[in-house]
Scaffold this motif. Sequence first.
Motif, PDB file in Angstrom:
ATOM      1  N   ARG A  21      21.424  17.922  11.594  1.00 49.17           N
ATOM      2  CA  ARG A  21      22.370  16.974  11.000  1.00 49.17           C
ATOM      3  C   ARG A  21      22.137  15.546  11.487  1.00 49.17           C
ATOM      4  O   ARG A  21      22.873  14.634  11.108  1.00 49.17           O
ATOM      5  CB  ARG A  21      23.800  17.390  11.330  1.00 49.17           C
ATOM      6  CG  ARG A  21      24.132  18.779  10.847  1.00 49.17           C
ATOM      7  CD  ARG A  21      25.481  19.211  11.400  1.00 49.17           C
ATOM      8  NE  ARG A  21      25.698  20.637  11.256  1.00 49.17           N
ATOM      9  CZ  ARG A  21      26.246  21.224  10.203  1.00 49.17           C
ATOM     10  NH1 ARG A  21      26.624  20.492   9.182  1.00 49.17           N
ATOM     11  NH2 ARG A  21      26.415  22.529  10.166  1.00 49.17           N
ATOM     12  N   ARG A  22      21.122  15.372  12.359  1.00 50.45           N
ATOM     13  CA  ARG A  22      20.818  14.065  12.963  1.00 50.45           C
ATOM     14  C   ARG A  22      22.084  13.462  13.579  1.00 50.45           C
ATOM     15  O   ARG A  22      22.399  12.281  13.397  1.00 50.45           O
ATOM     16  CB  ARG A  22      20.213  13.100  11.945  1.00 50.45           C
ATOM     17  CG  ARG A  22      18.922  13.553  11.307  1.00 50.45           C
ATOM     18  CD  ARG A  22      17.751  13.521  12.214  1.00 50.45           C
ATOM     19  NE  ARG A  22      17.328  12.160  12.549  1.00 50.45           N
ATOM     20  CZ  ARG A  22      16.419  11.890  13.449  1.00 50.45           C
ATOM     21  NH1 ARG A  22      15.829  12.861  14.109  1.00 50.45           N
ATOM     22  NH2 ARG A  22      16.086  10.653  13.717  1.00 50.45           N
ATOM     23  N   LEU A  23      22.812  14.296  14.318  1.00 46.84           N
ATOM     24  CA  LEU A  23      24.082  13.905  14.914  1.00 46.84           C
ATOM     25  C   LEU A  23      24.034  14.156  16.415  1.00 46.84           C
ATOM     26  O   LEU A  23      23.589  15.222  16.849  1.00 46.84           O
ATOM     27  CB  LEU A  23      25.224  14.723  14.293  1.00 46.84           C
ATOM     28  CG  LEU A  23      26.600  14.619  14.930  1.00 46.84           C
ATOM     29  CD1 LEU A  23      27.180  13.219  14.771  1.00 46.84           C
ATOM     30  CD2 LEU A  23      27.546  15.649  14.315  1.00 46.84           C
ATOM     31  N   VAL A  24      24.462  13.173  17.187  1.00 50.67           N
ATOM     32  CA  VAL A  24      24.625  13.365  18.627  1.00 50.67           C
ATOM     33  C   VAL A  24      26.075  13.085  18.984  1.00 50.67           C
ATOM     34  O   VAL A  24      26.729  12.223  18.381  1.00 50.67           O
ATOM     35  CB  VAL A  24      23.684  12.470  19.465  1.00 50.67           C
ATOM     36  CG1 VAL A  24      22.237  12.793  19.193  1.00 50.67           C
ATOM     37  CG2 VAL A  24      23.953  11.015  19.253  1.00 50.67           C
ATOM     38  N   ILE A  25      26.571  13.838  19.941  1.00 49.91           N
ATOM     39  CA  ILE A  25      27.947  13.691  20.395  1.00 49.91           C
ATOM     40  C   ILE A  25      27.935  13.468  21.902  1.00 49.91           C
ATOM     41  O   ILE A  25      27.370  14.276  22.646  1.00 49.91           O
ATOM     42  CB  ILE A  25      28.792  14.927  20.040  1.00 49.91           C
ATOM     43  CG1 ILE A  25      28.797  15.161  18.534  1.00 49.91           C
ATOM     44  CG2 ILE A  25      30.217  14.771  20.573  1.00 49.91           C
ATOM     45  CD1 ILE A  25      29.456  16.454  18.102  1.00 49.91           C
ATOM     46  N   PHE A  26      28.554  12.378  22.312  1.00 46.86           N
ATOM     47  CA  PHE A  26      28.762  12.123  23.726  1.00 46.86           C
ATOM     48  C   PHE A  26      30.195  12.516  24.061  1.00 46.86           C
ATOM     49  O   PHE A  26      31.120  12.145  23.345  1.00 46.86           O
ATOM     50  CB  PHE A  26      28.565  10.643  24.060  1.00 46.86           C
ATOM     51  CG  PHE A  26      27.135  10.200  24.031  1.00 46.86           C
ATOM     52  CD1 PHE A  26      26.297  10.439  25.110  1.00 46.86           C
ATOM     53  CD2 PHE A  26      26.620   9.543  22.926  1.00 46.86           C
ATOM     54  CE1 PHE A  26      24.974  10.025  25.096  1.00 46.86           C
ATOM     55  CE2 PHE A  26      25.300   9.122  22.896  1.00 46.86           C
ATOM     56  CZ  PHE A  26      24.478   9.367  23.988  1.00 46.86           C
ATOM     57  N   VAL A  27      30.384  13.255  25.133  1.00 45.37           N
ATOM     58  CA  VAL A  27      31.716  13.609  25.608  1.00 45.37           C
ATOM     59  C   VAL A  27      31.964  12.756  26.849  1.00 45.37           C
ATOM     60  O   VAL A  27      31.341  12.961  27.888  1.00 45.37           O
ATOM     61  CB  VAL A  27      31.822  15.111  25.937  1.00 45.37           C
ATOM     62  CG1 VAL A  27      33.235  15.449  26.383  1.00 45.37           C
ATOM     63  CG2 VAL A  27      31.423  15.949  24.728  1.00 45.37           C
ATOM     64  N   HIS A  28      32.872  11.783  26.713  1.00 43.67           N
ATOM     65  CA  HIS A  28      33.096  10.805  27.767  1.00 43.67           C
ATOM     66  C   HIS A  28      34.384  11.085  28.529  1.00 43.67           C
ATOM     67  O   HIS A  28      35.419  11.381  27.927  1.00 43.67           O
ATOM     68  CB  HIS A  28      33.210   9.388  27.189  1.00 43.67           C
ATOM     69  CG  HIS A  28      31.938   8.846  26.644  1.00 43.67           C
ATOM     70  ND1 HIS A  28      30.721   8.971  27.268  1.00 43.67           N
ATOM     71  CD2 HIS A  28      31.695   8.127  25.521  1.00 43.67           C
ATOM     72  CE1 HIS A  28      29.787   8.367  26.568  1.00 43.67           C
ATOM     73  NE2 HIS A  28      30.353   7.852  25.496  1.00 43.67           N
TER      74      HIS A  28
END
Length: 134
Positions: free
Chosen positions: A57-64
Amino acid sequence: MTDVYPSAKRSAVMARVKGKNTSPELAVRKLLTGLGARYRLHRKDLPGKPDIVLPGRRLVIFVHGCFWHGHDCARGARVPQANRDYWVAKVARNRARDIRNRDDLGVRGWRVESVWECDLKDPAALKARLEGWL
């Protein structure tokens, strides 16, 4: 105000602060798995080593964490009284690095999203956001 721990003890406490597989990150991963998403973790070949990468999905998720990345919620706005200048500069560096990583990933064609620690207080809303991203 002085620290409640001697410097050796404070160093040991801070060394135990995790950067990977934190409880907020695990909660987001559990929601994504429940939605049927397939993902990879901490890809070292991408700027910032994103917490969650969905390559198809060309998606990155950062969990901050709100404190560590200077979120505008109550927890993120709190600055420790002890060594205040250090913490203000530390959070500012983290925010600048986050912006740089978002920009670098965007240039490479990735969609970048962030989940804040305080977002986990409302799992239903977070799940709806994740569904929208997928």
